[in-house]
Scaffold this motif. Structure first.
Motif, PDB file in Angstrom:
ATOM      1  N   GLN A 296       6.804 -13.041   7.194  1.00 31.01           N
ATOM      2  CA  GLN A 296       8.008 -13.550   6.453  1.00 31.01           C
ATOM      3  C   GLN A 296       7.580 -14.028   5.277  1.00 31.01           C
ATOM      4  O   GLN A 296       8.495 -14.102   4.384  1.00 31.01           O
ATOM      5  CB  GLN A 296       8.633 -14.362   7.574  1.00 31.01           C
TER       6      GLN A 296
ATOM      7  N   THR B 283      16.859  -7.612   6.086  1.00 27.38           N
ATOM      8  CA  THR B 283      17.286  -7.032   7.541  1.00 27.38           C
ATOM      9  C   THR B 283      16.780  -6.148   8.259  1.00 27.38           C
ATOM     10  O   THR B 283      17.224  -5.819   9.267  1.00 27.38           O
ATOM     11  CB  THR B 283      19.090  -7.034   7.484  1.00 27.38           C
ATOM     12  N   GLY B 284      16.062  -5.393   7.405  1.00 25.82           N
ATOM     13  CA  GLY B 284      15.031  -4.149   7.709  1.00 25.82           C
ATOM     14  C   GLY B 284      14.201  -3.676   6.617  1.00 25.82           C
ATOM     15  O   GLY B 284      14.226  -4.260   5.842  1.00 25.82           O
ATOM     16  N   GLY B 285      13.298  -2.953   7.364  1.00 29.36           N
ATOM     17  CA  GLY B 285      12.094  -2.238   6.472  1.00 29.36           C
ATOM     18  C   GLY B 285      11.211  -3.446   6.057  1.00 29.36           C
ATOM     19  O   GLY B 285      11.131  -4.666   6.662  1.00 29.36           O
TER      20      GLY B 285
ATOM     21  N   SER C 289       9.511   2.345   3.018  1.00 27.73           N
ATOM     22  CA  SER C 289      10.472   2.025   3.706  1.00 27.73           C
ATOM     23  C   SER C 289      11.530   1.929   3.256  1.00 27.73           C
ATOM     24  O   SER C 289      11.952   2.205   1.934  1.00 27.73           O
ATOM     25  CB  SER C 289      10.230   1.081   4.969  1.00 27.73           C
ATOM     26  N   SER C 290      12.737   1.644   3.791  1.00 34.21           N
ATOM     27  CA  SER C 290      14.050   1.389   3.336  1.00 34.21           C
ATOM     28  C   SER C 290      14.346   0.090   3.615  1.00 34.21           C
ATOM     29  O   SER C 290      15.541  -0.323   4.321  1.00 34.21           O
ATOM     30  CB  SER C 290      15.026   2.570   3.912  1.00 34.21           C
ATOM     31  N   PRO C 291      13.836  -0.827   2.742  1.00 37.24           N
ATOM     32  CA  PRO C 291      14.019  -2.312   3.016  1.00 37.24           C
ATOM     33  C   PRO C 291      15.670  -2.581   2.632  1.00 37.24           C
ATOM     34  O   PRO C 291      16.153  -2.094   1.771  1.00 37.24           O
ATOM     35  CB  PRO C 291      13.241  -2.930   2.043  1.00 37.24           C
ATOM     36  N   THR C 292      16.043  -3.643   3.511  1.00 34.49           N
ATOM     37  CA  THR C 292      17.526  -4.094   3.217  1.00 34.49           C
ATOM     38  C   THR C 292      17.396  -5.704   3.302  1.00 34.49           C
ATOM     39  O   THR C 292      16.478  -6.279   4.038  1.00 34.49           O
ATOM     40  CB  THR C 292      18.368  -3.765   4.244  1.00 34.49           C
TER      41      THR C 292
ATOM     42  N   SER D 101      16.749  -3.717  -1.196  1.00 36.20           N
ATOM     43  CA  SER D 101      17.143  -2.222  -1.368  1.00 36.20           C
ATOM     44  C   SER D 101      16.797  -1.670  -2.754  1.00 36.20           C
ATOM     45  O   SER D 101      16.777  -0.309  -2.857  1.00 36.20           O
ATOM     46  CB  SER D 101      18.353  -1.934  -0.888  1.00 36.20           C
TER      47      SER D 101
ATOM     48  N   GLY E  55       8.157  -8.798   5.633  1.00 37.07           N
ATOM     49  CA  GLY E  55       9.418  -8.095   6.276  1.00 37.07           C
ATOM     50  C   GLY E  55       9.928  -9.276   7.306  1.00 37.07           C
ATOM     51  O   GLY E  55       9.574 -10.163   7.355  1.00 37.07           O
ATOM     52  N   PRO E  56      11.179  -8.825   7.829  1.00 42.88           N
ATOM     53  CA  PRO E  56      12.082  -9.794   8.554  1.00 42.88           C
ATOM     54  C   PRO E  56      11.194 -10.011   9.935  1.00 42.88           C
ATOM     55  O   PRO E  56      11.539 -11.092  10.577  1.00 42.88           O
ATOM     56  CB  PRO E  56      13.269  -9.274   8.873  1.00 42.88           C
ATOM     57  N   THR E  57      10.535  -8.927  10.539  1.00 44.31           N
ATOM     58  CA  THR E  57       9.763  -9.251  11.900  1.00 44.31           C
ATOM     59  C   THR E  57       8.430  -9.584  11.986  1.00 44.31           C
ATOM     60  O   THR E  57       8.099  -9.810  13.043  1.00 44.31           O
ATOM     61  CB  THR E  57      10.339  -8.111  12.612  1.00 44.31           C
TER      62      THR E  57
END
Length: 179
Positions: free
Chosen positions: A45, A134-136, A74-77, A102, A40-42
């Motif tokens: 990576q 950008t998320g998830g 989750s709802s990855p973007t 997504s 994920g982005p956070t």
């Protein structure tokens, strides 16, 4: 070539033409899986599978790399990308394809990234990056044993600061030596 009829050369060379052959290349498949890791982005990576001297892929031109993903509940973007890098993170090649995070589903599905026939040297890594998400998060299958002539690394900063994941390897399929 399936048959010859009365063909004989007693001196010199004779040209033989072959038709209807395809050059799809060879496949390396590491299909064992008993665990997974989130990207994920956070957090994590990038996952980087290193290939060392003696591995079948070393010295070969890589044309595709495939991994199995799910959406980690989750709802990855954003975008998932693949790279070929030197062991220090230096970029060698970027895949010409990317995955819209997504579109991942709740079950593990194979996705293939295409490379421009890039030669793999000992110590090089084929990597999977979530830096452009950008998320998830997404999950990627792994196996809790070390690859023969290979090591798995992770980083929280794509392209640098790799840390070995001891006794682990990514589930992946790599096509090489394709014309």
């Amino acid at each position: 070539v399936t048959s010859f009829q009365t063909m004989r050369s007693t001196s010199g060379t004779t040209a033989i033409k072959a038709y209807n052959f395809t050059a799809t290349g060879s496949t390396f498949l590491q299909n064992l899986t008993n665990n997974d890791r989130q990207l994920g982005p956070t957090a994590r990576q990038e996952l980087a599978q290193q290939f060392n001297a003696g591995h079948v892929l070393v010295g070969e031109n890589i044309s595709t790399a495939s991994w199995w993903f799910n959406n980690a509940g989750s709802s990855p973007t954003g975008t998932i990308r693949a790279f070929i890098r030197q062991s220090d993170g230096t970029l060698i090649a970027t895949s010409s394809t990317a995955l819209d995070a997504s579109t991942t589903t709740g079950g593990f599905v194979k996705y293939t990234f295409v490379f421009p026939n890039t030669a793999l040297s000992a110590g090089d890594m084929i990597t999977l990056s979530a830096a452009d998400m950008t998320g998830g998060a997404i999950d990627n299958n792994i196996q809790d044993t070390e690859m023969t002539n290979g090591k798995l690394f992770e980083t929280t900063s794509t392209g640098s600061s790799y840390v070995q994941m001891v006794a682990k390897q990514m589930r992946m399929e790599v096509t090489y030596a394709a014309a």
